[in-house]
Write an enzyme that holds these catalytic residues in place. Structure first.
Site, short mmCIF file in Angstrom:
data_model
loop_
_atom_site.label_atom_id
_atom_site.label_comp_id
_atom_site.label_asym_id
_atom_site.label_seq_id
_atom_site.Cartn_x
_atom_site.Cartn_y
_atom_site.Cartn_z
N HIS A 130 0.82 -1.21 0.00
CA HIS A 130 0.00 0.00 0.00
C HIS A 130 0.86 1.26 0.00
O HIS A 130 0.37 2.35 -0.32
CB HIS A 130 -0.92 -0.01 1.23
CG HIS A 130 -2.21 0.70 1.04
ND1 HIS A 130 -2.33 1.86 0.31
CD2 HIS A 130 -3.46 0.42 1.50
CE1 HIS A 130 -3.60 2.27 0.33
NE2 HIS A 130 -4.30 1.41 1.03
N ASP B 54 -8.30 -8.57 -17.63
CA ASP B 54 -8.50 -9.69 -18.54
C ASP B 54 -7.16 -10.09 -19.15
O ASP B 54 -6.52 -9.30 -19.84
CB ASP B 54 -9.49 -9.27 -19.65
CG ASP B 54 -9.78 -10.38 -20.65
OD1 ASP B 54 -9.22 -11.48 -20.52
OD2 ASP B 54 -10.58 -10.13 -21.58
#
Length: 443
Positions: free
Chosen positions: A182, A386
């Protein structure tokens, strides 16, 4: 029930596929925030495409399914190769966090080209066998994400920037187990990186979004971060709720009818308003006590950051009201309270950016049972990644913290349409009442 196991077939660093700059890059104020130094773990589930679909061969060995190119190559090999290419564009991810020699005590990114730790794994079961990784998990966290030993990967976890595992299942589906730090990327930034991997896996010459580092252009107010919060001992119960699209549409229409036709609200607004109401009623808090919600909103537009900025660009939105008021309010009324807090965010963010908070740290948090922290995964971009096999059926955090009263908002897994809320925000004594209130009109 059988014994389900995952075998780590191979593991080690994947380095950029071409030469990359060797430099040390500074981190922005929010990147450097103490609570951001650590790995966020998530799983991304990809189902095998329907074998019954009409297929036609492609020249490169793939096939066309319903007008789209389908990749029939092993997922791990495809992701590994695309990752190496993506690291040329996102080369800081191939480095590690070090102390900034120019600003002692501050973390920075050493662009060393060491790579991203990558694991290829295989499960001895189908995704259906393990209930598509619904909770409770039938596979351990260690089965699903990279957990290298110091001998395998000498970079400490809190200094590593990314780790990726591809686990294939006997049904033909696979799961991406992701760990990202993070300190270098918020959820939107991490999803942008993984979408770049997907773009290159599908054969695009370069990522659709050009990455922008530009941490020096991020506000650096002279505000000292507050001390790390104390974590209470709260044995919290895990409960999942699915909000159907029809239910969300009904409440959106009710809000528009009440607030005015030009006023809109989101599924996120609705589910956290209902959560706030039902939880407050279930825990029976002192009517005069303040009950709070906190979530983070993107500050990219507010701060005028360039498209492609992948660092932390978030700002806290805090909502507080007396428990008696929240318990007596309708969900629609509480949606209005949430919307008003979101409206105020831009001004509060700019005051922070300009150092006009009187030294107060808006990112400072207090963790108690009256406060709930919300993380919104529904629009980060992970659901669009994808690799040539279609979009994931589900994407979200691997585990929720059972010490902090918190909830995760994410898209409901396919084939469901709507929003899922993963709640870890009530103790056992309040769990049944809370769950009953949440589900009473979810039809």
């Amino acid at each position: 029930m059988g014994v389900f196991a995952v075998t780590k077939v191979s593991e080690g660093p994947v380095r950029p596929s071409a030469a990359t700059p060797s430099e040390t890059l500074p981190l922005a104020w929010v990147d450097r925030y103490p609570t951001h130094r650590g790995l966020v773990e998530s799983v991304h589930i990809y189902l095998r495409r329907d074998d019954a679909a009409v297929e036609a061969p492609c020249a490169d060995g793939g096939v066309i399914v319903e007008g789209k190119k389908k990749n029939n190559k092993p997922a791990a090999a495809v992701v590994r190769g695309a990752l190496a290419d993506a690291l040329v564009h996102y080369y800081p991810f191939a480095g590690r966090i070090v102390e900034d020699e120019r600003s002692p005590g501050r973390p920075a990114v050493l662009c060393s080209g060491e790579g991203v730790y990558f694991v290829e794994a295989a499960a001895n079961c189908t995704l259906a066998d393990v209930n598509h990784l619904e909770r409770p998990l039938l596979l351990s966290k260690e089965d699903l994400v990279p957990c290298p030993t110091p001998e395998q990967w000498p970079v400490e976890p809190h200094n590593s920037l990314a780790m990726i595992q591809v686990t294939t299942f006997t049904c033909g589906g696979f799961v991406i187990g992701l760990r990202t730090n993070h300190a270098v990327a918020d959820g939107t930034g991490a999803a942008q990186f993984m979408n770049a991997v997907g773009d290159l896996a599908r054969g695009l010459p370069e990522p659709r979004v050009k990455p922008i580092w530009a941490r020096d252009r991020f506000p650096d107010p002279d505000i000292k971060p507050g001390p790390l919060p104390e974590l209470p001992v709260l044995p919290l119960q895990y409960i999942a709720f699915d909000f159907p699209a029809a239910y969300l549409g009904k409440l959106k229409a009710q809000y528009a009818a009440t607030a005015g036709a030009s006023k809109i609200c989101s599924a996120f607004d609705i589910v956290i308003a209902k959560l706030w109401q039902c939880r407050t009623r279930a825990i029976a808090a002192d009517p005069a006590a303040a009950v709070k919600l906190c979530f983070f909103a993107s500050a990219r537009q507010v701060l005028g950051l360039e498209t492609g900025y992948w660092g932390n660009a978030i700002f806290p939105v805090k909502v507080s009201a007396a428990a008696g008021e929240v318990a007596a309010s309708s969900v629609i009324e509480l949606v209005g309270v949430v919307r008003e807090a979101k409206r105020r965010m831009a001004g509060e963010c700019l005051r922070w950016a300009e150092g006009r908070t009187g030294g107060a740290d808006p990112f400072q948090m207090t963790f108690d049972y009256e406060s709930v922290y919300v993380s919104d995964w529904s629009k980060l971009g992970f659901n669009d990644v994808d690799y040539g096999y279609g979009a994931p059926s589900a994407a979200g955090p691997l585990v929720n913290c059972d010490l902090i009263s918190s909830v995760i908002v994410m898209r409901a897994p396919a084939p469901l349409a709507g929003t899922r809320l993963l709640a870890s925000c009530v103790t056992k004594e309040h769990a049944d009442d809370f769950a009953a209130r949440m589900r009473e009109d979810l039809v």
